[in-house]
Motif scaffolding. Structure first.
Motif, mmCIF file in Angstrom:
data_model
loop_
_atom_site.group_PDB
_atom_site.id
_atom_site.type_symbol
_atom_site.label_atom_id
_atom_site.label_comp_id
_atom_site.label_asym_id
_atom_site.label_seq_id
_atom_site.Cartn_x
_atom_site.Cartn_y
_atom_site.Cartn_z
ATOM 1 N N LYS A 34 0.665 -1.014 0.286
ATOM 2 C CA LYS A 34 0.387 0.132 -0.206
ATOM 3 C C LYS A 34 0.591 0.967 -0.248
ATOM 4 O O LYS A 34 0.498 2.721 -0.440
ATOM 5 N N GLU A 35 1.741 1.364 0.658
ATOM 6 C CA GLU A 35 2.721 2.177 1.039
ATOM 7 C C GLU A 35 4.127 2.706 0.516
ATOM 8 O O GLU A 35 4.729 3.400 -0.313
ATOM 9 N N ASN A 36 3.971 1.202 -0.559
ATOM 10 C CA ASN A 36 5.534 1.723 -1.243
ATOM 11 C C ASN A 36 4.876 0.802 -2.867
ATOM 12 O O ASN A 36 4.729 -0.743 -2.850
ATOM 13 N N ARG A 37 4.770 1.467 -3.636
ATOM 14 C CA ARG A 37 3.875 1.669 -5.285
ATOM 15 C C ARG A 37 5.223 0.287 -6.345
ATOM 16 O O ARG A 37 4.794 0.079 -7.108
ATOM 17 N N GLU A 38 6.125 0.801 -6.027
ATOM 18 C CA GLU A 38 7.014 -0.157 -6.634
ATOM 19 C C GLU A 38 7.107 -1.719 -6.037
ATOM 20 O O GLU A 38 7.329 -2.999 -7.153
ATOM 21 N N LEU A 39 7.120 -1.927 -5.160
ATOM 22 C CA LEU A 39 6.105 -3.572 -4.250
ATOM 23 C C LEU A 39 4.940 -4.276 -4.984
ATOM 24 O O LEU A 39 4.563 -5.426 -5.524
ATOM 25 N N LEU A 40 4.005 -2.835 -5.489
ATOM 26 C CA LEU A 40 3.001 -3.503 -5.106
ATOM 27 C C LEU A 40 2.762 -3.858 -6.479
ATOM 28 O O LEU A 40 1.933 -4.455 -7.136
ATOM 29 N N LEU A 41 3.877 -3.057 -7.954
ATOM 30 C CA LEU A 41 4.109 -3.343 -8.997
ATOM 31 C C LEU A 41 4.566 -4.983 -9.290
ATOM 32 O O LEU A 41 4.364 -5.270 -9.895
ATOM 33 N N GLY A 42 5.276 -5.624 -7.811
ATOM 34 C CA GLY A 42 5.409 -6.649 -8.306
ATOM 35 C C GLY A 42 4.812 -7.763 -7.639
ATOM 36 O O GLY A 42 4.556 -9.193 -8.048
ATOM 37 N N LEU A 43 3.155 -6.607 -6.758
ATOM 38 C CA LEU A 43 3.006 -8.414 -6.780
ATOM 39 C C LEU A 43 1.791 -9.463 -8.302
ATOM 40 O O LEU A 43 1.132 -8.153 -9.088
ATOM 41 N N ASN A 44 1.705 -10.667 -7.975
ATOM 42 C CA ASN A 44 1.697 -11.177 -9.499
ATOM 43 C C ASN A 44 0.333 -12.212 -9.300
ATOM 44 O O ASN A 44 -0.718 -12.376 -10.218
ATOM 45 N N VAL A 45 0.082 -13.339 -8.367
ATOM 46 C CA VAL A 45 -0.657 -13.453 -7.869
ATOM 47 C C VAL A 45 -0.980 -13.306 -6.757
ATOM 48 O O VAL A 45 0.317 -13.141 -5.516
#
Length: 371
Positions: free
Chosen positions: A334-345
């Protein structure tokens, strides 16, 4: 958080997801780190170094998966690991889902949260967790290509840099990103005659400015590729489309235009390959020949230089791993869009659009899981 690091079981994969130094940083912040015994030995990190860093050693891969809330790996889980992954467990590794449908279905079935190194993305669209391995793979592509140009290994018998009075080998690099740039640097440094192709004109201008005189830039399109492949000795596929299957820039019919013993190195093999005749190979059996053309398509090239690769990977992944461990995956994403884009499944849903499109699967917006 409880973090588990299993030993990689993919063929000839000697890297490990966390160095003893990385383990110490997590332990210092109050987290528990469990390393499978001998997981780091292939990279030069014995168990006792992890123990000194504050980590605990577990005897089996099953014990690591059973204990951990977050699994840190290097390569995607392979079939023997599918059943070990637990519902709600966070798995942080390279997945390359779009290139392998059975893995995608297995992770959907597992109910785990799959955060892929290769799709963590910065605001400038750079891929910080792919960059270090792309740097290694790009440099290795030339090292391996030069080796396989040798006649005993079924290449044309050409020395990459030539000698006085004899022309150097001609190297064609498809893609001017991190892999292509590092490949061009290495090939140029060895004295080859290098051409690097890309569809991005500003990128070609930049490369033209920074590369030495023996590197030429050329616009990438089918016509130009067909014009160049018959005259080049080593061709490196270095094309990446974020999280999606790579396009086929070298087609089967182009092989007939190449000279016997030409070497093809497809660094994009993890994403399906940009050479149509590409199929994943291993360090144990790295090459095959089609129509007299030697193909090198090892899917984990950096695994051959695990000490360098493990250090480079941990340098990049550790800040993200600390954030995930400190906050939990949901708050961190939620707080880091870089990590958010890493979510695949996430828990049975495909939340990365390119993966859903690759296999015609339902796509669920990632935000629905962050409420």
């Amino acid at each position: 958080m409880i973090i588990g690091v299993p030993k990689e079981i993919k063929n000839n994969e000697n890297r490990v997801a966390l160095t003893p130094g990385g383990a110490q940083e997590l332990v210092k912040r109050g987290h528990e780190v469990y390393i499978q015994t001998h997981a780091g030995e292939g990279s030069g990190f014995p168990d006792d170094e992890y123990v000194q860093a504050g980590a605990s050693i577990l005897p089996t891969i099953e014990a690591v998966y059973d204990k951990a809330e977050m699994i840190m790996k290097v390569k995607e889980p392979i079939e023997p690991e599918y059943e070990l992954i637990k519902k709600d467990q966070l798995v942080f590794t390279y997945f390359h889902f779009a290139s392998y449908e059975p893995l995608t279905h297995a992770m959907i079935k597992s109910g785990a949260v799959c955060l892929a190194y290769e799709t963590v993305e910065k605001a400038d669209h750079s891929l910080p967790l792919l960059v270090p391995m792309s740097e290694v793979a790009g440099r290795m592509a030339i090292q391996e290509g030069a080796k396989y140009l040798e006649k005993p290994l079924k290449g044309r018998g050409i020395l990459l840099g030539g000698v006085p009075g004899v022309r150097p080998a001609k190297v064609l690099i498809l893609g001017g990103g991190v892999v292509g740039t590092n490949a061009a640097k290495m090939a140029a440094g060895m004295g080859a005659d290098v051409t690097i192709m890309d569809v991005n004109l500003p990128r070609l201008r930049y490369l033209d400015d920074v590369m030495p005189a023996n590197v030429n830039t050329f616009m990438s399109n089918e016509y130009n590729i067909r014009e160049l492949v018959p005259t080049h000795d080593l061709i490196v596929g270095a094309v990446l489309i974020h999280g999606a299957k790579a396009p086929h820039l070298i087609t089967r019919d182009m092989l007939k235009e190449m000279r016997e013993g030409t070497v093809l190195v497809d660094v994009a093999v993890d994403q399906g390959g940009c050479i149509e005749t590409c199929k994943p190979t291993t360090h144990e059996d790295p090459t095959y020949v089609i129509d007299g053309i030697l193909h090198y398509c090892v899917a984990n090239m950096p695994g051959a230089v695990p000490y360098t690769s493990t250090l480079a990977l941990t340098n990049a992944t550790l800040p993200y791993a600390i954030e995930l461990a400190n906050k939990g995956w949901k708050k961190a994403c939620k707080e880091n869009r870089e990590l958010l884009l890493g979510l695949n499944v996430i828990k049975g849903d495909v939340v990365y659009e390119a993966v859903a499109e690759a296999f015609d699967l339902p796509f669920v917006r990632v935000e629905e899981h962050l409420i």
